[in-house]
Design an enzyme around this catalytic site. Structure first.
Site, PDB file in Angstrom:
ATOM      1  N   PRO A  18       0.680  -1.291   0.008  1.00  0.00           N
ATOM      2  CA  PRO A  18      -0.026   0.103  -0.033  1.00  0.00           C
ATOM      3  C   PRO A  18       0.911   1.121   0.059  1.00  0.00           C
ATOM      4  O   PRO A  18       1.535   1.403   0.884  1.00  0.00           O
ATOM      5  CB  PRO A  18      -0.999  -0.072   1.089  1.00  0.00           C
ATOM      6  CG  PRO A  18       0.200  -1.025   1.994  1.00  0.00           C
ATOM      7  CD  PRO A  18       0.813  -1.831   1.292  1.00  0.00           C
ATOM      8  N   CYS A 102       3.376   3.526   8.864  1.00  0.00           N
ATOM      9  CA  CYS A 102       3.784   4.749   7.894  1.00  0.00           C
ATOM     10  C   CYS A 102       4.680   5.518   8.900  1.00  0.00           C
ATOM     11  O   CYS A 102       4.338   6.034   9.982  1.00  0.00           O
ATOM     12  CB  CYS A 102       2.394   5.442   7.542  1.00  0.00           C
ATOM     13  SG  CYS A 102       2.806   6.809   6.672  1.00  0.00           S
ATOM     14  N   GLY A 205      10.826  -4.123   2.013  1.00  0.00           N
ATOM     15  CA  GLY A 205      11.825  -3.292   2.203  1.00  0.00           C
ATOM     16  C   GLY A 205      13.216  -3.663   1.337  1.00  0.00           C
ATOM     17  O   GLY A 205      13.743  -4.928   1.683  1.00  0.00           O
ATOM     18  N   ASP A 206      13.493  -3.114   0.378  1.00  0.00           N
ATOM     19  CA  ASP A 206      14.483  -3.338  -0.439  1.00  0.00           C
ATOM     20  C   ASP A 206      14.418  -4.607  -1.266  1.00  0.00           C
ATOM     21  O   ASP A 206      15.618  -5.160  -1.929  1.00  0.00           O
ATOM     22  CB  ASP A 206      15.816  -3.337   0.505  1.00  0.00           C
ATOM     23  CG  ASP A 206      16.348  -2.283   1.064  1.00  0.00           C
ATOM     24  OD1 ASP A 206      15.539  -1.008   0.599  1.00  0.00           O
ATOM     25  OD2 ASP A 206      17.403  -2.081   1.838  1.00  0.00           O
ATOM     26  N   GLY A 228       7.235  -2.607  -2.869  1.00  0.00           N
ATOM     27  CA  GLY A 228       7.060  -1.182  -2.770  1.00  0.00           C
ATOM     28  C   GLY A 228       7.525  -0.470  -3.952  1.00  0.00           C
ATOM     29  O   GLY A 228       7.084  -0.580  -5.196  1.00  0.00           O
ATOM     30  N   ARG A 229       8.634   0.213  -3.468  1.00  0.00           N
ATOM     31  CA  ARG A 229       9.057   1.001  -4.384  1.00  0.00           C
ATOM     32  C   ARG A 229       9.698   0.591  -5.952  1.00  0.00           C
ATOM     33  O   ARG A 229       9.730   1.115  -6.805  1.00  0.00           O
ATOM     34  CB  ARG A 229      10.396   1.755  -3.804  1.00  0.00           C
ATOM     35  CG  ARG A 229       9.932   2.850  -2.668  1.00  0.00           C
ATOM     36  CD  ARG A 229      10.901   3.652  -2.041  1.00  0.00           C
ATOM     37  NE  ARG A 229      11.808   2.642  -1.172  1.00  0.00           N
ATOM     38  CZ  ARG A 229      12.714   2.996  -0.301  1.00  0.00           C
ATOM     39  NH1 ARG A 229      13.195   4.088  -0.416  1.00  0.00           N
ATOM     40  NH2 ARG A 229      13.129   1.924   0.471  1.00  0.00           N
TER      41      ARG A 229
END
Length: 330
Positions: A18, A102, A205-206, A228-229
């Site tokens: 999200p 968050c 993460g990563d 995510g990113r």
């Protein structure tokens, strides 16, 4: 097989994280088509929902083609969170996710998101009440802790499981770290290796290469990866990871024609869903990755990210395709 309550998933599923102003229906559609196993909405303020704030309510839009999908909410006031659970339950997602991760200041200062990591008893109390409020599986996304000196994620995860959550996704950084430094997956593996844990434990993460996803699965023993990113402007990431799992080989990256086609479709879906102004504005963040690695591309990218008229952006796509049709991506 991995299960989140009644939701059945393949081994080591890939979850779309999200992300505010990113994980909207247009982007989720593209990621689903490229192999994402679970969708999550942008996080939604419980206070905004119960006040019928337009920005919050529109984020409840979910579609059958996206399933299984979770709606994520955040807040720190019990009554507001319970009312939000009622509203979300009526919307009919497959999962309700609680954002306890968050790190943004405007969220944390209200003791919500990662802010609640300073008050674990409240975190557990809120979660237990929300689980009891709905028939849907409730999951949690969180971080390792508030700071390096307060990492108690093994205990926290166990307590959340004991009050009824059906899975937990853990970002391998503390709130103080924000997104700096490297994510540490070792404490997440400690959660998974806790003999009392029986719910899925997902890492976040990563995870930015197929090899990283393999390490998360094989070296750390986690149940799945939340992406995510790495997916922003690159929905093909899910397909590439799955191909690597199956073959040990990298898929060739999408060519220029595929990238332009995806960017065009993304923009058009965004305009159809949120209107011209917001559709153009909120899609801009994706263009860097859609067209990453092309030398001398800056003039075209500048047109894409500075034009307020979608016709100009679509024209920039066409110009870029004509100029770089034969470019080979590494």
């Amino acid at each position: 097989m991995v299960r989140i309550g009644p939701v059945e998933l393949p081994d080591f599923p890939l979850l779309l994280a999200p992300m505010e102003d990113v994980s909207d229906p247009p982007f989720r559609t593209l990621c689903k088509e490229q192999g994402a196993d679970v969708m999550y909405t942008e996080f939604i303020s419980s206070e905004g929902l119960i006040r019928d704030a337009a920005k919050s309510v529109v984020k409840l839009d979910i579609y059958e083609k996206e399933r299984p999908i979770g709606i994520q909410i955040f807040g720190a006031e019990l009554d507001s969170m319970l009312q939000a659970v009622d509203i979300v339950t009526e919307t009919g997602p497959d999962i309700i996710d609680i954002n306890f991760g968050c790190p943004v200041k405007k969220v944390v200062c209200k003791n919500a998101g990662a802010g609640i990591l300073r008050d674990i008893p409240l975190m557990v109390k809120l979660t237990e009440a929300m689980v009891k409020r709905t028939h849907l599986p409730v999951t949690v996304k969180t971080r390792l802790g508030w700071d390096h000196n307060s990492i108690k994620i093994v205990e926290v995860a166990e307590r959340l499981q004991d009050v009824g959550i059906q899975s937990i996704a853990i970002h391998g950084r503390t709130r103080v770290q924000m997104y700096k430094g490297e994510a540490d997956w070792r404490p997440i593996a400690e959660v998974k290796n806790n003999p009392r844990m029986h719910i899925p434990v997902f890492g976040n993460g990563d995870v930015d290469t197929p090899e990283a996803a393999v390490r998360m699965r094989d070296e750390y023993g986690l149940d799945g990866a939340m992406i995510g990113r790495a997916s922003i402007g690159y929905p093909w990431f899910f397909r590439e990871v799955k191909h690597y799992f199956e073959t040990g080989e990298h898929l060739p990256p999408p060519d220029m024609e595929a990238r332009v086609a995806a960017a065009r479709r993304h923009l058009q879906m965004a305009i159809d869903w949120k209107g011209e102004k917001l559709g153009v504005f909120e899609t801009r963040r994706h263009y860097t990755n859609y067209f990453k690695g092309i030398p001398n591309f800056k003039p075209y990218r500048m047109k894409m990210v500075t034009s307020d008229d979608s016709a100009d952006v679509f024209a920039a796509f066409d110009e870029a395709l004509e100029a770089f049709a034969t470019h080979e991506f590494a």
